[in-house]
Write a protein that holds these residues in place. Sequence first.
Motif, PDB file in Angstrom:
ATOM      1  N   VAL A   9       0.825  -1.200   0.000  1.00  0.00           N
ATOM      2  CA  VAL A   9       0.000   0.000   0.000  1.00  0.00           C
ATOM      3  C   VAL A   9       0.866   1.260   0.000  1.00  0.00           C
ATOM      4  O   VAL A   9       0.618   2.211  -0.742  1.00  0.00           O
ATOM      5  N   THR A  10       1.903   1.265   0.808  1.00  0.00           N
ATOM      6  CA  THR A  10       2.707   2.481   0.974  1.00  0.00           C
ATOM      7  C   THR A  10       3.716   2.706  -0.147  1.00  0.00           C
ATOM      8  O   THR A  10       4.126   3.848  -0.397  1.00  0.00           O
ATOM      9  N   GLN A  11       4.113   1.625  -0.859  1.00  0.00           N
ATOM     10  CA  GLN A  11       5.202   1.749  -1.822  1.00  0.00           C
ATOM     11  C   GLN A  11       4.807   1.533  -3.273  1.00  0.00           C
ATOM     12  O   GLN A  11       5.577   1.881  -4.178  1.00  0.00           O
ATOM     13  N   ALA A  12       3.625   0.982  -3.537  1.00  0.00           N
ATOM     14  CA  ALA A  12       3.262   0.692  -4.920  1.00  0.00           C
ATOM     15  C   ALA A  12       2.923   1.958  -5.697  1.00  0.00           C
ATOM     16  O   ALA A  12       3.223   2.065  -6.893  1.00  0.00           O
ATOM     17  N   GLY A  13       2.268   2.912  -5.035  1.00  0.00           N
ATOM     18  CA  GLY A  13       1.870   4.140  -5.704  1.00  0.00           C
ATOM     19  C   GLY A  13       2.461   5.359  -5.030  1.00  0.00           C
ATOM     20  O   GLY A  13       3.644   5.397  -4.693  1.00  0.00           O
ATOM     21  N   LYS A  14       1.623   6.353  -4.799  1.00  0.00           N
ATOM     22  CA  LYS A  14       2.069   7.598  -4.184  1.00  0.00           C
ATOM     23  C   LYS A  14       2.160   7.509  -2.663  1.00  0.00           C
ATOM     24  O   LYS A  14       2.682   8.415  -2.014  1.00  0.00           O
ATOM     25  N   GLY A  15       1.599   6.443  -2.102  1.00  0.00           N
ATOM     26  CA  GLY A  15       1.622   6.296  -0.660  1.00  0.00           C
ATOM     27  C   GLY A  15       0.478   6.997   0.052  1.00  0.00           C
ATOM     28  O   GLY A  15       0.469   7.070   1.288  1.00  0.00           O
ATOM     29  N   ASP A  16      -0.487   7.516  -0.712  1.00  0.00           N
ATOM     30  CA  ASP A  16      -1.649   8.181  -0.122  1.00  0.00           C
ATOM     31  C   ASP A  16      -2.690   7.146   0.287  1.00  0.00           C
ATOM     32  O   ASP A  16      -3.089   6.311  -0.531  1.00  0.00           O
ATOM     33  N   ILE A  17      -3.132   7.194   1.534  1.00  0.00           N
ATOM     34  CA  ILE A  17      -4.147   6.265   2.039  1.00  0.00           C
ATOM     35  C   ILE A  17      -5.407   7.067   2.359  1.00  0.00           C
ATOM     36  O   ILE A  17      -5.367   8.003   3.156  1.00  0.00           O
ATOM     37  N   TYR A  18      -6.518   6.683   1.730  1.00  0.00           N
ATOM     38  CA  TYR A  18      -7.766   7.416   1.908  1.00  0.00           C
ATOM     39  C   TYR A  18      -8.600   6.871   3.060  1.00  0.00           C
ATOM     40  O   TYR A  18      -9.293   7.621   3.734  1.00  0.00           O
ATOM     41  N   ASP A  19      -8.540   5.579   3.277  1.00  0.00           N
ATOM     42  CA  ASP A  19      -9.347   4.998   4.344  1.00  0.00           C
ATOM     43  C   ASP A  19      -8.880   3.572   4.596  1.00  0.00           C
ATOM     44  O   ASP A  19      -8.354   2.901   3.705  1.00  0.00           O
ATOM     45  N   THR A  20      -9.074   3.116   5.836  1.00  0.00           N
ATOM     46  CA  THR A  20      -8.818   1.725   6.212  1.00  0.00           C
ATOM     47  C   THR A  20     -10.054   1.224   6.940  1.00  0.00           C
ATOM     48  O   THR A  20     -10.521   1.873   7.879  1.00  0.00           O
ATOM     49  N   ASN A  21     -10.589   0.091   6.499  1.00  0.00           N
ATOM     50  CA  ASN A  21     -11.844  -0.420   7.048  1.00  0.00           C
ATOM     51  C   ASN A  21     -11.686  -1.862   7.502  1.00  0.00           C
ATOM     52  O   ASN A  21     -10.973  -2.655   6.877  1.00  0.00           O
ATOM     53  N   ILE A  22     -12.386  -2.195   8.579  1.00  0.00           N
ATOM     54  CA  ILE A  22     -12.339  -3.530   9.168  1.00  0.00           C
ATOM     55  C   ILE A  22     -13.713  -4.168   9.038  1.00  0.00           C
ATOM     56  O   ILE A  22     -14.746  -3.501   9.202  1.00  0.00           O
ATOM     57  N   TRP A  23     -13.722  -5.480   8.749  1.00  0.00           N
ATOM     58  CA  TRP A  23     -14.957  -6.239   8.546  1.00  0.00           C
ATOM     59  C   TRP A  23     -14.866  -7.525   9.362  1.00  0.00           C
ATOM     60  O   TRP A  23     -13.957  -8.333   9.149  1.00  0.00           O
ATOM     61  N   VAL A  24     -15.788  -7.745  10.289  1.00  0.00           N
ATOM     62  CA  VAL A  24     -15.776  -8.951  11.118  1.00  0.00           C
ATOM     63  C   VAL A  24     -17.208  -9.466  11.239  1.00  0.00           C
ATOM     64  O   VAL A  24     -18.121  -8.711  11.591  1.00  0.00           O
ATOM     65  N   GLY A  25     -17.407 -10.740  10.969  1.00  0.00           N
ATOM     66  CA  GLY A  25     -18.742 -11.322  11.091  1.00  0.00           C
ATOM     67  C   GLY A  25     -18.666 -12.832  11.193  1.00  0.00           C
ATOM     68  O   GLY A  25     -17.585 -13.428  11.155  1.00  0.00           O
ATOM     69  N   MET A  26     -19.822 -13.434  11.351  1.00  0.00           N
ATOM     70  CA  MET A  26     -19.936 -14.884  11.342  1.00  0.00           C
ATOM     71  C   MET A  26     -20.444 -15.316   9.975  1.00  0.00           C
ATOM     72  O   MET A  26     -21.468 -14.825   9.499  1.00  0.00           O
ATOM     73  N   ALA A  27     -19.705 -16.209   9.312  1.00  0.00           N
ATOM     74  CA  ALA A  27     -20.144 -16.684   8.004  1.00  0.00           C
ATOM     75  C   ALA A  27     -21.538 -17.332   8.114  1.00  0.00           C
ATOM     76  O   ALA A  27     -21.810 -18.008   9.107  1.00  0.00           O
ATOM     77  N   PRO A  28     -22.410 -17.069   7.115  1.00  0.00           N
ATOM     78  CA  PRO A  28     -22.143 -16.334   5.882  1.00  0.00           C
ATOM     79  C   PRO A  28     -22.321 -14.832   6.043  1.00  0.00           C
ATOM     80  O   PRO A  28     -23.271 -14.382   6.666  1.00  0.00           O
ATOM     81  N   THR A  29     -21.368 -14.070   5.507  1.00  0.00           N
ATOM     82  CA  THR A  29     -21.515 -12.623   5.389  1.00  0.00           C
ATOM     83  C   THR A  29     -21.638 -12.289   3.905  1.00  0.00           C
ATOM     84  O   THR A  29     -21.313 -13.110   3.043  1.00  0.00           O
ATOM     85  N   TYR A  30     -22.070 -11.066   3.614  1.00  0.00           N
ATOM     86  CA  TYR A  30     -22.346 -10.748   2.211  1.00  0.00           C
ATOM     87  C   TYR A  30     -22.195  -9.259   1.949  1.00  0.00           C
ATOM     88  O   TYR A  30     -22.681  -8.429   2.719  1.00  0.00           O
ATOM     89  N   THR A  31     -21.493  -8.921   0.872  1.00  0.00           N
ATOM     90  CA  THR A  31     -21.446  -7.566   0.341  1.00  0.00           C
ATOM     91  C   THR A  31     -21.845  -7.639  -1.124  1.00  0.00           C
ATOM     92  O   THR A  31     -21.209  -8.363  -1.902  1.00  0.00           O
ATOM     93  N   PRO A  32     -22.887  -6.923  -1.537  1.00  0.00           N
ATOM     94  CA  PRO A  32     -23.374  -7.023  -2.919  1.00  0.00           C
ATOM     95  C   PRO A  32     -22.454  -6.331  -3.913  1.00  0.00           C
ATOM     96  O   PRO A  32     -21.494  -5.643  -3.537  1.00  0.00           O
ATOM     97  N   LEU A  33     -22.754  -6.511  -5.183  1.00  0.00           N
ATOM     98  CA  LEU A  33     -21.945  -5.952  -6.265  1.00  0.00           C
ATOM     99  C   LEU A  33     -21.868  -4.426  -6.161  1.00  0.00           C
ATOM    100  O   LEU A  33     -22.887  -3.741  -6.091  1.00  0.00           O
ATOM    101  N   HIS A  34     -20.629  -3.894  -6.152  1.00  0.00           N
ATOM    102  CA  HIS A  34     -20.405  -2.466  -6.092  1.00  0.00           C
ATOM    103  C   HIS A  34     -18.983  -2.191  -6.577  1.00  0.00           C
ATOM    104  O   HIS A  34     -18.215  -3.110  -6.840  1.00  0.00           O
ATOM    105  N   ARG A  35     -18.636  -0.925  -6.699  1.00  0.00           N
ATOM    106  CA  ARG A  35     -17.259  -0.540  -7.052  1.00  0.00           C
ATOM    107  C   ARG A  35     -16.768   0.502  -6.063  1.00  0.00           C
ATOM    108  O   ARG A  35     -17.563   1.222  -5.445  1.00  0.00           O
ATOM    109  N   ASP A  36     -15.449   0.583  -5.914  1.00  0.00           N
ATOM    110  CA  ASP A  36     -14.830   1.507  -4.971  1.00  0.00           C
ATOM    111  C   ASP A  36     -14.230   2.701  -5.708  1.00  0.00           C
ATOM    112  O   ASP A  36     -13.844   2.589  -6.881  1.00  0.00           O
ATOM    113  N   PRO A  37     -14.098   3.851  -5.039  1.00  0.00           N
ATOM    114  CA  PRO A  37     -13.568   5.055  -5.697  1.00  0.00           C
ATOM    115  C   PRO A  37     -12.054   5.077  -5.832  1.00  0.00           C
ATOM    116  O   PRO A  37     -11.511   5.953  -6.500  1.00  0.00           O
ATOM    117  N   ASN A  38     -11.360   4.123  -5.184  1.00  0.00           N
ATOM    118  CA  ASN A  38      -9.891   4.104  -5.205  1.00  0.00           C
ATOM    119  C   ASN A  38      -9.405   2.667  -5.296  1.00  0.00           C
ATOM    120  O   ASN A  38     -10.159   1.728  -5.023  1.00  0.00           O
TER     121      ASN A  38
END
Length: 304
Positions: A148-177
Amino acid sequence: MSRISRYLPLDALGQDSVALFRESYFKLQRPVILPRGLFRDYRAASRWFSPLSTPSTPCSGLNYPYLEPYGDCYVPLELTIPDGKNGNIFERAHKPLSLFLQWTRSVQSLPPADTDESCPIPRLYLAQCQLIDLPSSLRDDFPTPSYVTQAGKGDIYDTNIWVGMAPTYTPLHRDPNPNLFMQLAGSKRVRLLAPDTGRGVFAEVREKLASSQAGHGHSSAIRGEEMMKGAENQLLDRAVWGSSEQCKEESVPTVESNSPGNQSENGYDAVLHAGDALFIPTGWWHSIKGVGQGVTASVNWWFR
């Protein structure tokens, strides 16, 4: 409109090399799995989670003695109650971490049959929890990888954590970065669509919603509440995953286009286990399902 003809296994980087990743994938905006198990010893993985023994398969659990002292910390929790007739009942609110810990304890005490995906028990998901919202001692468990820090410019916009009991689900979407998605515990299955292909699938779902007067004017392609319930949730799930039998971890299924005359494109399919990480380029559409048993947990960085 674009239709998905089949899902192909996603390539994995052959060696631990930020330079190779930068030149062959980051700059070219190509998705890839980083070397398998590269982050097996990641700090949060060893501190937040512990192995559980079950009669059928090993799985992960939360490290309650480590996390319970932070029970007063407020985190974003998603409550989902399956409703076969009307889609999911869905709510999102900030609640104490202790509530989530209590819920996972209660679920892990149930017999496996009672935690089946078809059983309409309420489910909690600690989803899209920003790292900055955690106490500093917990934030220290999530050092930023060099990819993350060395591949590009090193700019970090956000860091997110996801914790759940399977099954978990995130539907089809796209990210801005660009997104580096790391699996900390358990397993998740990810399906990826190139920008144009995903846009066509998403547009088709929007058209179906509009024709049934169920869309109510929503147009966001970023993960939002409207995607997590009702007709939009069901249509997005069907468009990407097909039938429930096609979502199993053991195989990478093929989804055939319904009409040979329609434009069709390939998607990509990847199963991530603890210690694995996936690079999702800007604009690539993706849907993610937690599979297996026990806790499934991830962290992701948006960067450039």
